[in-house]
Motif scaffolding. Structure first.
Motif, PDB file in Angstrom:
ATOM      1  N   GLY A 137      -0.421 -16.523  -2.472  1.00  0.00           N
ATOM      2  CA  GLY A 137      -0.480 -17.726  -1.822  1.00  0.00           C
ATOM      3  C   GLY A 137      -1.485 -18.631  -2.050  1.00  0.00           C
TER       4      GLY A 137
ATOM      5  N   THR B  42      -1.140 -28.618  -4.322  1.00  0.00           N
ATOM      6  CA  THR B  42      -2.153 -29.541  -3.775  1.00  0.00           C
ATOM      7  C   THR B  42      -2.827 -30.237  -4.382  1.00  0.00           C
ATOM      8  OG1 THR B  42      -3.606 -27.777  -2.926  1.00  0.00           O
ATOM      9  CG2 THR B  42      -1.679 -28.669  -1.285  1.00  0.00           C
TER      10      THR B  42
ATOM     11  N   ASP C  97      -8.074 -22.137   3.634  1.00  0.00           N
ATOM     12  CA  ASP C  97      -6.698 -21.808   4.671  1.00  0.00           C
ATOM     13  C   ASP C  97      -6.282 -20.162   4.449  1.00  0.00           C
ATOM     14  OD1 ASP C  97      -6.588 -24.508   5.323  1.00  0.00           O
ATOM     15  OD2 ASP C  97      -4.915 -24.977   3.847  1.00  0.00           O
ATOM     16  N   GLN C  98      -6.486 -19.507   3.264  1.00  0.00           N
ATOM     17  CA  GLN C  98      -6.189 -18.312   3.189  1.00  0.00           C
ATOM     18  C   GLN C  98      -7.180 -17.300   3.862  1.00  0.00           C
ATOM     19  OE1 GLN C  98      -3.805 -16.622   1.325  1.00  0.00           O
ATOM     20  NE2 GLN C  98      -3.139 -18.586   0.739  1.00  0.00           N
TER      21      GLN C  98
ATOM     22  N   GLN D  55      -0.517 -22.804  -3.272  1.00  0.00           N
ATOM     23  CA  GLN D  55      -1.004 -23.769  -2.378  1.00  0.00           C
ATOM     24  C   GLN D  55      -1.951 -24.616  -3.418  1.00  0.00           C
ATOM     25  OE1 GLN D  55      -2.964 -22.927   1.340  1.00  0.00           O
ATOM     26  NE2 GLN D  55      -3.747 -25.009   1.401  1.00  0.00           N
ATOM     27  N   HIS D  56      -2.863 -24.001  -4.055  1.00  0.00           N
ATOM     28  CA  HIS D  56      -3.791 -24.790  -4.962  1.00  0.00           C
ATOM     29  C   HIS D  56      -3.004 -25.517  -6.095  1.00  0.00           C
ATOM     30  CE1 HIS D  56      -6.499 -24.749  -8.433  1.00  0.00           C
ATOM     31  NE2 HIS D  56      -6.870 -25.869  -7.752  1.00  0.00           N
TER      32      HIS D  56
ATOM     33  N   ARG E 206      -9.806 -26.064  -0.337  1.00  0.00           N
ATOM     34  CA  ARG E 206      -9.133 -26.097   1.032  1.00  0.00           C
ATOM     35  C   ARG E 206      -8.012 -24.941   1.040  1.00  0.00           C
ATOM     36  NH1 ARG E 206      -9.952 -27.900   5.245  1.00  0.00           N
ATOM     37  NH2 ARG E 206      -9.160 -26.010   5.808  1.00  0.00           N
ATOM     38  N   ALA E 207      -7.416 -24.743  -0.255  1.00  0.00           N
ATOM     39  CA  ALA E 207      -6.297 -23.517  -0.264  1.00  0.00           C
ATOM     40  C   ALA E 207      -7.206 -22.078   0.016  1.00  0.00           C
ATOM     41  CB  ALA E 207      -5.795 -23.459  -1.860  1.00  0.00           C
TER      42      ALA E 207
END
Ligand code: SF4
Ligand code: SF4
Length: 187
Positions: A131, A139, A119-120, A135-136, A115-116
């Motif tokens: 980032g 989450t 998203d990047q 995020q990783h 997901r991370a």
């Protein structure tokens, strides 16, 4: 409707064939793929085991094990196979099939990384590592793993503090939107 209802009537080998055009039955268990796989020691199911489980339709055993998620898609197994089985592509298709069957089949930290990462790419067109890491970890990734490496990497300029977008970011976002629309239609 999820495709899982119809999936139950098809064999796993047929699903793999549909997704890849490849026939897992070609594997004759010589083991050359596993002998060259850089991740084999970490895997409870090695590449040749996965081919056998596809042949036998042992979906639950394959998907309850984490091994398909450890594959690096380095394609060493494919290059070593004497019968052109392309096990790297077959393993990749197993991940797609597992996620279609039930997104929770992927381990939480792998889902979080996936997901991370996406998203990047959607935001910047490339990975902004800091980032991605933040995020990783926030989450579902391992919270404290490798944290001590960060200050050294920052000091050596290996981690940028701010993201930089690529020029073609609008095209990247259009690709994401088209994929999201296609997967809604499929559902
Ligand atoms: S593609 Fe995956 S299974 Fe094949 S050698 Fe690389 S890590 Fe191993
Ligand atoms: S190298 Fe090819 S034929 Fe041999 S076990 Fe692996 S996939 Fe099967």
């Amino acid at each position: 409707m999820s495709s899982h209802g119809t999936d139950k009537k098809r064999t796993l080998a047929a699903e793999v064939r549909e997704a890849t055009g490849l026939n897992a039955a070609k594997c004759y268990q010589c083991g050359k793929c596993s002998a060259g796989c850089p991740m084999a020691e970490e895997m409870t199911l090695q590449p040749h085991d996965m081919m056998r489980l596809v042949q036998n339709g042992e979906r639950a055993r394959l998907f309850e094990d984490g091994s398909i998620w450890l594959c690096l898609t380095c394609e060493t197994c494919t290059a070593r196979c004497p019968n052109e089985c392309d096990s790297a592509r077959i393993i990749d298709s197993l991940r797609e099939i597992a996620l279609k069957q039930d997104p929770d089949l992927a381990p939480k930290s792998i889902r979080a990384f996936h997901r991370a990462f996406l998203d990047q790419i959607r935001s910047h067109g490339r990975v902004f590592e800091l980032g991605l890491i933040i995020q990783h970890k926030m989450t579902g990734g391992p919270l404290f793993q490798d944290v001590f490496a960060a200050p050294g990497m920052l000091a050596r300029g290996k981690l940028a503090l701010t993201p930089r977008k690529i020029k073609g970011i609008k095209e990247i976002r259009r690709i994401f939107d088209a994929c999201a629309a296609a997967s809604k239609e499929e559902a």
